[in-house]
Design a protein around this motif. Structure first.
Motif, PDB file in Angstrom:
ATOM      1  N   PRO A 226     -16.875   4.396  -5.617  1.00  0.00           N
ATOM      2  CA  PRO A 226     -15.643   3.900  -6.476  1.00  0.00           C
ATOM      3  C   PRO A 226     -14.565   4.807  -6.601  1.00  0.00           C
ATOM      4  O   PRO A 226     -13.427   4.407  -6.474  1.00  0.00           O
ATOM      5  N   SER A 227     -14.874   6.087  -6.728  1.00  0.00           N
ATOM      6  CA  SER A 227     -13.977   7.258  -6.904  1.00  0.00           C
ATOM      7  C   SER A 227     -13.171   7.228  -5.483  1.00  0.00           C
ATOM      8  O   SER A 227     -11.898   7.642  -5.727  1.00  0.00           O
ATOM      9  N   VAL A 228     -13.701   6.964  -4.452  1.00  0.00           N
ATOM     10  CA  VAL A 228     -13.225   7.054  -3.015  1.00  0.00           C
ATOM     11  C   VAL A 228     -12.172   5.778  -3.000  1.00  0.00           C
ATOM     12  O   VAL A 228     -11.017   5.934  -2.403  1.00  0.00           O
ATOM     13  N   LYS A 229     -12.613   4.814  -3.496  1.00  0.00           N
ATOM     14  CA  LYS A 229     -11.933   3.684  -3.323  1.00  0.00           C
ATOM     15  C   LYS A 229     -10.545   3.784  -4.286  1.00  0.00           C
ATOM     16  O   LYS A 229      -9.205   3.489  -3.824  1.00  0.00           O
ATOM     17  N   GLN A 230     -10.603   4.519  -5.566  1.00  0.00           N
ATOM     18  CA  GLN A 230      -9.648   4.751  -6.374  1.00  0.00           C
ATOM     19  C   GLN A 230      -8.653   5.938  -5.717  1.00  0.00           C
ATOM     20  O   GLN A 230      -7.302   5.546  -5.856  1.00  0.00           O
ATOM     21  N   TYR A 231      -9.134   6.683  -4.829  1.00  0.00           N
ATOM     22  CA  TYR A 231      -8.321   7.700  -4.122  1.00  0.00           C
ATOM     23  C   TYR A 231      -7.510   6.991  -3.037  1.00  0.00           C
ATOM     24  O   TYR A 231      -6.243   7.230  -3.074  1.00  0.00           O
ATOM     25  N   ILE A 232      -7.967   5.972  -2.451  1.00  0.00           N
ATOM     26  CA  ILE A 232      -7.086   5.137  -1.455  1.00  0.00           C
ATOM     27  C   ILE A 232      -6.068   4.326  -2.099  1.00  0.00           C
ATOM     28  O   ILE A 232      -5.061   4.330  -1.810  1.00  0.00           O
ATOM     29  N   SER A 254      -4.138  -0.446   2.687  1.00  0.00           N
ATOM     30  CA  SER A 254      -5.195   0.043   1.830  1.00  0.00           C
ATOM     31  C   SER A 254      -6.439  -0.149   2.384  1.00  0.00           C
ATOM     32  O   SER A 254      -7.371   0.718   2.498  1.00  0.00           O
ATOM     33  N   LEU A 255      -6.555  -1.381   2.916  1.00  0.00           N
ATOM     34  CA  LEU A 255      -7.739  -2.117   3.155  1.00  0.00           C
ATOM     35  C   LEU A 255      -8.162  -1.472   4.865  1.00  0.00           C
ATOM     36  O   LEU A 255      -9.214  -1.122   4.968  1.00  0.00           O
ATOM     37  N   HIS A 256      -7.239  -1.360   5.555  1.00  0.00           N
ATOM     38  CA  HIS A 256      -7.434  -0.676   6.801  1.00  0.00           C
ATOM     39  C   HIS A 256      -7.439   0.722   6.756  1.00  0.00           C
ATOM     40  O   HIS A 256      -8.479   1.268   7.380  1.00  0.00           O
ATOM     41  N   LEU A 257      -7.228   1.437   5.738  1.00  0.00           N
ATOM     42  CA  LEU A 257      -7.720   2.918   5.468  1.00  0.00           C
ATOM     43  C   LEU A 257      -9.000   2.923   5.236  1.00  0.00           C
ATOM     44  O   LEU A 257      -9.909   3.557   5.336  1.00  0.00           O
ATOM     45  N   LEU A 258      -9.472   2.065   4.120  1.00  0.00           N
ATOM     46  CA  LEU A 258     -10.829   2.060   3.900  1.00  0.00           C
ATOM     47  C   LEU A 258     -11.808   1.628   5.164  1.00  0.00           C
ATOM     48  O   LEU A 258     -12.759   2.514   5.052  1.00  0.00           O
ATOM     49  N   ARG A 259     -11.587   0.659   5.814  1.00  0.00           N
ATOM     50  CA  ARG A 259     -12.436   0.388   7.024  1.00  0.00           C
ATOM     51  C   ARG A 259     -12.342   1.484   7.940  1.00  0.00           C
ATOM     52  O   ARG A 259     -13.364   2.029   8.548  1.00  0.00           O
ATOM     53  N   VAL A 274     -16.454  10.342   2.685  1.00  0.00           N
ATOM     54  CA  VAL A 274     -16.103  11.436   1.869  1.00  0.00           C
ATOM     55  C   VAL A 274     -14.489  11.182   1.509  1.00  0.00           C
ATOM     56  O   VAL A 274     -13.873  10.866   2.728  1.00  0.00           O
ATOM     57  N   PRO A 275     -13.924  12.139   1.004  1.00  0.00           N
ATOM     58  CA  PRO A 275     -12.565  12.061   0.782  1.00  0.00           C
ATOM     59  C   PRO A 275     -11.804  12.539   2.139  1.00  0.00           C
ATOM     60  O   PRO A 275     -10.568  12.267   2.373  1.00  0.00           O
ATOM     61  N   ASP A 276     -12.411  13.709   2.779  1.00  0.00           N
ATOM     62  CA  ASP A 276     -12.002  14.262   4.117  1.00  0.00           C
ATOM     63  C   ASP A 276     -11.835  13.160   5.062  1.00  0.00           C
ATOM     64  O   ASP A 276     -10.577  13.145   5.653  1.00  0.00           O
ATOM     65  N   ASP A 277     -12.662  12.211   4.929  1.00  0.00           N
ATOM     66  CA  ASP A 277     -12.535  10.982   6.028  1.00  0.00           C
ATOM     67  C   ASP A 277     -11.094  10.292   5.636  1.00  0.00           C
ATOM     68  O   ASP A 277     -10.419   9.739   6.675  1.00  0.00           O
ATOM     69  N   VAL A 278     -10.771  10.083   4.346  1.00  0.00           N
ATOM     70  CA  VAL A 278      -9.506   9.499   4.063  1.00  0.00           C
ATOM     71  C   VAL A 278      -8.323  10.299   4.610  1.00  0.00           C
ATOM     72  O   VAL A 278      -7.453   9.850   4.805  1.00  0.00           O
ATOM     73  N   ARG A 279      -8.576  11.691   3.954  1.00  0.00           N
ATOM     74  CA  ARG A 279      -7.303  12.568   4.487  1.00  0.00           C
ATOM     75  C   ARG A 279      -6.975  12.675   5.707  1.00  0.00           C
ATOM     76  O   ARG A 279      -5.868  12.399   6.114  1.00  0.00           O
ATOM     77  N   ARG A 280      -7.874  12.616   6.606  1.00  0.00           N
ATOM     78  CA  ARG A 280      -7.793  12.648   8.031  1.00  0.00           C
ATOM     79  C   ARG A 280      -6.900  11.474   8.699  1.00  0.00           C
ATOM     80  O   ARG A 280      -6.274  11.728   9.815  1.00  0.00           O
ATOM     81  N   LEU A 281      -7.126  10.549   8.463  1.00  0.00           N
ATOM     82  CA  LEU A 281      -6.695   9.072   8.607  1.00  0.00           C
ATOM     83  C   LEU A 281      -5.709   8.688   8.042  1.00  0.00           C
ATOM     84  O   LEU A 281      -4.886   7.786   8.320  1.00  0.00           O
ATOM     85  N   LEU A 282      -5.029   9.417   6.916  1.00  0.00           N
ATOM     86  CA  LEU A 282      -3.998   8.993   6.176  1.00  0.00           C
ATOM     87  C   LEU A 282      -2.479   8.881   7.078  1.00  0.00           C
ATOM     88  O   LEU A 282      -2.063   7.710   7.032  1.00  0.00           O
ATOM     89  N   VAL A 283      -2.336   9.654   7.819  1.00  0.00           N
ATOM     90  CA  VAL A 283      -1.001   9.705   8.756  1.00  0.00           C
ATOM     91  C   VAL A 283      -1.267   8.602   9.836  1.00  0.00           C
ATOM     92  O   VAL A 283      -0.353   7.897  10.022  1.00  0.00           O
ATOM     93  N   PRO A 284      -2.210   8.650  10.550  1.00  0.00           N
ATOM     94  CA  PRO A 284      -2.360   7.569  11.620  1.00  0.00           C
ATOM     95  C   PRO A 284      -2.652   6.189  10.972  1.00  0.00           C
ATOM     96  O   PRO A 284      -1.893   5.236  11.573  1.00  0.00           O
ATOM     97  N   VAL A 285      -3.009   5.806   9.640  1.00  0.00           N
ATOM     98  CA  VAL A 285      -2.904   4.746   9.203  1.00  0.00           C
ATOM     99  C   VAL A 285      -1.755   4.183   8.526  1.00  0.00           C
ATOM    100  O   VAL A 285      -1.343   3.115   8.497  1.00  0.00           O
ATOM    101  N   PHE A 286      -1.062   5.226   7.625  1.00  0.00           N
ATOM    102  CA  PHE A 286      -0.155   4.803   7.068  1.00  0.00           C
ATOM    103  C   PHE A 286       1.500   5.050   7.723  1.00  0.00           C
ATOM    104  O   PHE A 286       2.190   4.434   7.342  1.00  0.00           O
ATOM    105  N   ALA A 287       1.601   5.990   8.161  1.00  0.00           N
ATOM    106  CA  ALA A 287       2.743   6.736   8.671  1.00  0.00           C
ATOM    107  C   ALA A 287       3.846   5.438   9.451  1.00  0.00           C
ATOM    108  O   ALA A 287       4.881   5.484   9.123  1.00  0.00           O
ATOM    109  N   HIS A 288       3.002   4.735  10.403  1.00  0.00           N
ATOM    110  CA  HIS A 288       3.833   3.932  11.071  1.00  0.00           C
ATOM    111  C   HIS A 288       4.465   2.718  10.074  1.00  0.00           C
ATOM    112  O   HIS A 288       5.102   1.820  10.668  1.00  0.00           O
ATOM    113  N   ARG A 289       3.714   2.466   8.905  1.00  0.00           N
ATOM    114  CA  ARG A 289       4.174   1.354   8.146  1.00  0.00           C
ATOM    115  C   ARG A 289       5.450   1.752   6.847  1.00  0.00           C
ATOM    116  O   ARG A 289       6.093   0.921   6.468  1.00  0.00           O
ATOM    117  N   LEU A 290       5.655   2.960   7.006  1.00  0.00           N
ATOM    118  CA  LEU A 290       6.443   3.396   6.023  1.00  0.00           C
ATOM    119  C   LEU A 290       8.008   3.139   6.502  1.00  0.00           C
ATOM    120  O   LEU A 290       8.214   3.622   7.638  1.00  0.00           O
TER     121      LEU A 290
END
Length: 323
Positions: A226-232, A254-259, A274-290
């Motif tokens: 749950p803490s990782v989901k909250q992080y996302i 958010s759902l795509h980053l989770l998957r 783990v949180p590092d999984d989320v951090r490593r994927l933050l730019v590939p998953v989020f950047a093109h949408r901003l």
């Protein structure tokens, strides 16, 4: 004597075999191959953007060739119609009925080459396909094969003959990446070995569509605390509140980053994120949408600017500990 195979270990071995097959052709691009496989096993779609000639289409074709499945390639052009992608109902005089003729989108892997050379109207033909895995023609719904993944390539928007991808289209791509120019040794190796030989001709499938379908199902079972989901969620909300961002990421992001994080964990041989999984994927998953820019001023969808903002957000939003 009965032996029990660890599902996580079996998935790791199969993914490693698939990645090695792809990297035997796409040399020197292990990070790009890893991200592409992450998206595939997360059940998502990948957008590869870069200048012509750096191997965008080669990566997509190699990912497809290494899987024993139905693959179709769509070469997008300015005069292409939506029906050229999805299919069309044709009147059959013998049966006196309309018969649906499936378009090239009916495949396990669809390679969309230079997607931003097609008009926005034709690009929008993929919206229903990518989100709902179906095509609706004349009031009838046709299901797409399972698994279904779009690997699309595009040239930078400032190049001639391109149309910018609409926000709704970009949002349906789980991740976006650049190929980049090859390292010196990799480019020299290409000159030595690919002058007269196509490396794809020797590549054989190492996984089947059924195996990929099973791996996707297994990835969905990866545990997320749950803490990782909250992080996302906190990361997504930070993009909507950042002063430099005009349009933040959607709940779909958010759902795509989770998957994607689940897929990354499985590829690493873990049954938990783990949180590092989320951090490593933050730019590939989020950047093109901003969409970067003030609410009243200039706006931009520059991936470089978006990556810079996401770097700030990653530093500001605390990651969970002990997750």
């Amino acid at each position: 004597m009965t032996t029990h195979t660890d599902p996580a270990a079996a998935l790791f071995d199969l993914v490693t075999k698939y990645r090695e097959a792809v990297e035997s052709v796409v040399v020197g691009k292990s990070e790009q191959v890893r991200l592409a496989v992450t998206v595939l096993l997360a059940g998502g779609h990948l957008l590869v953007e870069d200048v012509p000639g750096v191997g965008k289409t080669m990566l997509a074709k190699t990912l497809a060739r290494a899987m024993d499945s139905k693959v179709n390639r769509i070469q997008f052009t300015p005069d292409m119609l939506p029906s050229d992608v999805t299919g069309v109902a044709i009147f059959d005089q013998r049966s006196n009925e309309f018969e649906f003729q499936p378009g090239p989108v009916f495949a396990n892997i669809v390679i969309g080459d230079e997607i931003n050379r097609a008009s926005p109207k034709t690009q929008s033909a993929l919206l229903e396909c990518m989100e709902e895995r179906q095509v609706s023609v004349d009031g009838t719904t046709h299901r797409l094969p399972d698994p279904f993944t779009v690997f699309a390539t595009q040239n930078p928007s400032e190049m001639e003959g391109t149309y910018p991808l609409p926000e709704a289209q970009r949002d349906r791509f789980m991740a976006r990446m650049s190929m980049g120019y090859p390292a010196r040794d990799a480019e020299l190796s290409m000159l030595d070995h690919r002058d007269s030989v196509d490396p794809l001709t020797a590549l054989k499938p190492v996984v089947s569509a059924a195996q990929v379908r099973a791996m996707i199902a297994q990835v969905q079972e990866v545990f997320v605390a749950p803490s990782v989901k909250q992080y996302i969620v906190d990361l997504a909300r930070a993009t909507r509140e950042h002063e430099a961002v005009r349009v933040g990421v959607s709940p779909r992001a958010s759902l795509h980053l989770l998957r994607a994080a689940k897929s990354a964990a499985a590829i690493a041989g873990r049954g938990y994120v783990v949180p590092d999984d989320v951090r490593r994927l933050l730019v590939p998953v989020f950047a093109h949408r901003l969409v970067i820019g003030s609410r009243a001023g200039r706006q931009s969808s520059s991936t470089a600017e978006a990556a810079r903002v996401l770097g700030q957000i990653a530093e500001q939003v605390p990651a969970p500990t002990g997750a």
